[in-house]
Design an enzyme around this catalytic site. Sequence first.
Site, mmCIF file in Angstrom:
data_model
loop_
_atom_site.group_PDB
_atom_site.id
_atom_site.type_symbol
_atom_site.label_atom_id
_atom_site.label_comp_id
_atom_site.label_asym_id
_atom_site.label_seq_id
_atom_site.Cartn_x
_atom_site.Cartn_y
_atom_site.Cartn_z
ATOM 1 N N GLN A 179 0.817 -1.222 0.000
ATOM 2 C CA GLN A 179 0.000 0.000 0.000
ATOM 3 C C GLN A 179 0.849 1.270 0.000
ATOM 4 O O GLN A 179 0.335 2.348 -0.309
ATOM 5 C CB GLN A 179 -0.947 0.014 1.213
ATOM 6 N N SER A 199 2.726 -5.054 -5.065
ATOM 7 C CA SER A 199 1.685 -5.697 -5.866
ATOM 8 C C SER A 199 1.300 -4.779 -7.025
ATOM 9 O O SER A 199 1.067 -3.584 -6.819
ATOM 10 C CB SER A 199 0.463 -5.971 -4.993
ATOM 11 N N THR A 237 7.602 -19.853 -16.276
ATOM 12 C CA THR A 237 7.766 -18.917 -17.393
ATOM 13 C C THR A 237 7.158 -17.570 -17.028
ATOM 14 O O THR A 237 6.065 -17.508 -16.459
ATOM 15 C CB THR A 237 7.117 -19.494 -18.672
ATOM 16 N N CYS A 325 -18.110 -9.573 6.365
ATOM 17 C CA CYS A 325 -19.318 -10.343 6.617
ATOM 18 C C CYS A 325 -18.943 -11.813 6.753
ATOM 19 O O CYS A 325 -18.624 -12.461 5.774
ATOM 20 C CB CYS A 325 -20.294 -10.151 5.468
HETATM 21 N N1 PLP Z 1 -0.629 -6.601 1.450
HETATM 22 C C1 PLP Z 1 -1.428 -5.533 1.555
HETATM 23 C C2 PLP Z 1 -1.105 -4.463 2.556
HETATM 24 C C3 PLP Z 1 -2.553 -5.405 0.733
HETATM 25 O O1 PLP Z 1 -3.346 -4.333 0.850
HETATM 26 C C4 PLP Z 1 -2.823 -6.437 -0.197
HETATM 27 C C5 PLP Z 1 -4.045 -6.376 -1.040
HETATM 28 O O2 PLP Z 1 -5.068 -5.859 -0.638
HETATM 29 C C6 PLP Z 1 -1.952 -7.531 -0.269
HETATM 30 C C7 PLP Z 1 -0.865 -7.583 0.570
HETATM 31 C C8 PLP Z 1 -2.183 -8.655 -1.216
HETATM 32 O O3 PLP Z 1 -1.801 -8.319 -2.536
HETATM 33 P P1 PLP Z 1 -2.346 -9.195 -3.753
HETATM 34 O O4 PLP Z 1 -3.791 -8.874 -3.910
HETATM 35 O O5 PLP Z 1 -1.525 -8.746 -4.930
HETATM 36 O O6 PLP Z 1 -2.082 -10.604 -3.414
#
Ligand code: PLP
Length: 391
Positions: A179, A199, A237, A325
């Site tokens: 984030q 990510s 790959t 939920c």
């Molecule tokens: N770590 C944090 C702080 C995230 O906000 C997220 C996704 O919301 C992830 C890890 C996971 O990433 P990914 O969706 O690419 O697996």
Amino acid sequence: MMDTIYVDNNATTMVAPQVLDEMLPYFSEMYGNPSSMHKFGGEVGYKIKEARSKIAALIGADPDEIIFTSCGTESDSTAIHAAVQSNPEKKHIITTRVEHPAVKNLGEFFSKNGYRVTFVPVDRKGNLDLDYLYDNLTDNTAIVSIMWANNESGIIFPIQEISMAVRERGIVFHTDAVQAAGKIPVDVMKTGVDMLSLSGHKIHAPKGIGVLYVHKGTKFSPFLIGGHQERGRRGGTENVASIIGIGKAGELAADHLKTEIVRVARLRDRLENGILQRVTNAFVNGDKENRLPNTTSIAFEYVEGEAILLLMDEFGICASSGSACTSGSLEPSHVLRAMGVPFTAAHGSIRFSLSVYNTQEEIDFIVEKIPPVIERLREMSPFWHEAQSNQ
Ligand code: PLP
């Protein structure tokens, strides 16, 4: 179709048009395997090299320290498993109570499989209890994994300070910067972290691509054992188009950090102030002075977050609630619970997370629509009426 106003960018982001443009040829005419000996594959290999350099530049790493993975979750898992496997005699892991499930649930898995796992608490503002963390470092600790910034509250942890203290003890330090990247400066050299996760889909690249930074010299063992790809550190790959996409997204993010992010922070503040001025019994969850520039988590007391989301959805506004939920009962999120947000407020918490694509017009539209939504729900809420009559 009604326009969508998307303020849920901590959940996922739009693929930037420039990113998509760069990716498209690699689904069609440029389909070579980067490992092939021929020029056709070699050209693809060259583009991967370029992407590696671009994403390395975003975090101040050397391109050789970048491993492409399938997502942030894989990066987190790889980092923690690598540290555990490389230090088989050490049976203790430290993380926090507010991690994303990618780390939190892995911690819980290890705690059921022969490890002692310490989950460091946070205070009411969402800031980490650093003394608790430092007091729990032992010679038996295999890894400390602490997120750079929280996905729900946006709170930023002091990664440089933590990294120094942890590494001084000879313990591996990993940070989940999923984030943080693209929103605040993330520099692996300055902070001295051993491993760091990113990510793609949080920085305007596609879903299904991630990055793990591994500092040169860090003991490592691959999670996916297979071919020689990623210099033997992650078999399989390459996801060529997405790697090229995350490279371009990294380049754009670095540019935006210098310019656009200030505008995003102003829009976030306009949204937050606009709502708080118009709605009573509402407040921001967490430390306003220490959070991501795009995120605000607002608690609306005595209403259900899900109901707010549904009514906002009628106006095309997309955000997230602070509840999950589970089996029919609405449990406030583990992050808000760890922060000690009272039940009546945690239930009605909404996370708004902006991106560089949001406009002032959109923000003003949300500020106009929220107060009547909350008013309508409070009219129907027995908790609200009870609170009013007790005043
Ligand atoms: N770590 C944090 C702080 C995230 O906000 C997220 C996704 O919301 C992830 C890890 C996971 O990433 P990914 O969706 O690419 O697996």
